[in-house]
Design a protein around this motif. Sequence first.
Motif, mmCIF file in Angstrom:
data_model
loop_
_atom_site.group_PDB
_atom_site.id
_atom_site.type_symbol
_atom_site.label_atom_id
_atom_site.label_comp_id
_atom_site.label_asym_id
_atom_site.label_seq_id
_atom_site.Cartn_x
_atom_site.Cartn_y
_atom_site.Cartn_z
ATOM 1 N N ASN A 63 -38.957 -73.354 -1.239
ATOM 2 C CA ASN A 63 -37.820 -72.528 -0.835
ATOM 3 C C ASN A 63 -36.535 -73.085 -1.447
ATOM 4 N N THR A 65 -32.954 -74.682 -1.370
ATOM 5 C CA THR A 65 -32.361 -75.605 -0.413
ATOM 6 C C THR A 65 -31.322 -76.485 -1.090
ATOM 7 N N ILE A 72 -36.332 -76.127 7.115
ATOM 8 C CA ILE A 72 -37.520 -75.638 7.831
ATOM 9 C C ILE A 72 -38.629 -76.684 7.766
ATOM 10 N N CYS A 73 -38.914 -77.196 6.576
ATOM 11 C CA CYS A 73 -39.949 -78.230 6.436
ATOM 12 C C CYS A 73 -39.581 -79.498 7.205
ATOM 13 N N ASP A 75 -37.916 -79.625 10.024
ATOM 14 C CA ASP A 75 -37.786 -79.366 11.457
ATOM 15 C C ASP A 75 -39.075 -79.769 12.175
ATOM 16 N N ARG A 78 -41.359 -77.304 14.350
ATOM 17 C CA ARG A 78 -42.186 -76.238 13.769
ATOM 18 C C ARG A 78 -43.650 -76.657 13.727
ATOM 19 N N GLU A 96 -37.830 -65.144 8.999
ATOM 20 C CA GLU A 96 -37.091 -65.897 10.018
ATOM 21 C C GLU A 96 -36.277 -64.966 10.915
ATOM 22 N N ARG A 102 -43.290 -69.548 13.935
ATOM 23 C CA ARG A 102 -42.734 -70.895 14.144
ATOM 24 C C ARG A 102 -43.453 -71.959 13.313
ATOM 25 N N LEU A 104 -44.712 -73.170 9.123
ATOM 26 C CA LEU A 104 -44.050 -73.512 7.877
ATOM 27 C C LEU A 104 -44.257 -72.399 6.852
ATOM 28 N N TYR A 105 -43.563 -72.485 5.736
ATOM 29 C CA TYR A 105 -43.647 -71.473 4.683
ATOM 30 C C TYR A 105 -44.086 -72.102 3.374
#
Length: 200
Positions: A63, A65, A72-73, A75, A78, A96, A102, A104-105
């Motif tokens: 992603n 960033t 997100i990674c 957090d 998650r 999102e 909730r 990961l991507y």
Amino acid sequence: MNYYAKPVARLIDELGKLPGIGPKTAQRLAFHLLHAPPEVAANLAKAMQEARNAIHHCSLCGNLTDVDPCFICGDERRRRDSICVVERPRDVASMEKARGFRGLYHVLHGAISPMEGVGPEQLNIRNLLKRLSGGEVKEVILATNPNVEGDATALYLSALIRPLGIRVTRLAHGLPVGADLEYADEVTLGRALEGRQEMK
């Protein structure tokens, strides 16, 4: 015949190169910038330059960033056992907004499209398989766009992932066929996420 001074014509031309911006919109934007207070154009130019310099791809998910790993990674709240695979970084934002996922991507940065010369080797698939090798991930949700390229990509990924013993699901087709996730509303995306089905 050009009706504008060269700098104005160039501004219109450059704005017209942006996706979704036609000649009339480019002209309207250019004149807005020219008639706005000087700080409007200066702030826009500064924001674009800062974004170009500060933004890179997350080393884990791909992603966009400005920190690594992305927020997100990084957090800890998650879920680590579920990864949602999307085509583009803007699809992460769409998912999102739906507030139904909730985990990961993983961003592929495209979809398989032989007509455009995009094969699996051009996509961020190797990193995905690396992430799946740890044994922590129990489900991969394939959230590629519901069109020919997205379907081909989902089938290809499913064939790679299922032998690893990981559950592979796809977003339910409450999403309009041929549409992009970017344009789906939160309710539709939320329902599609809830109605995901295992890939056969």
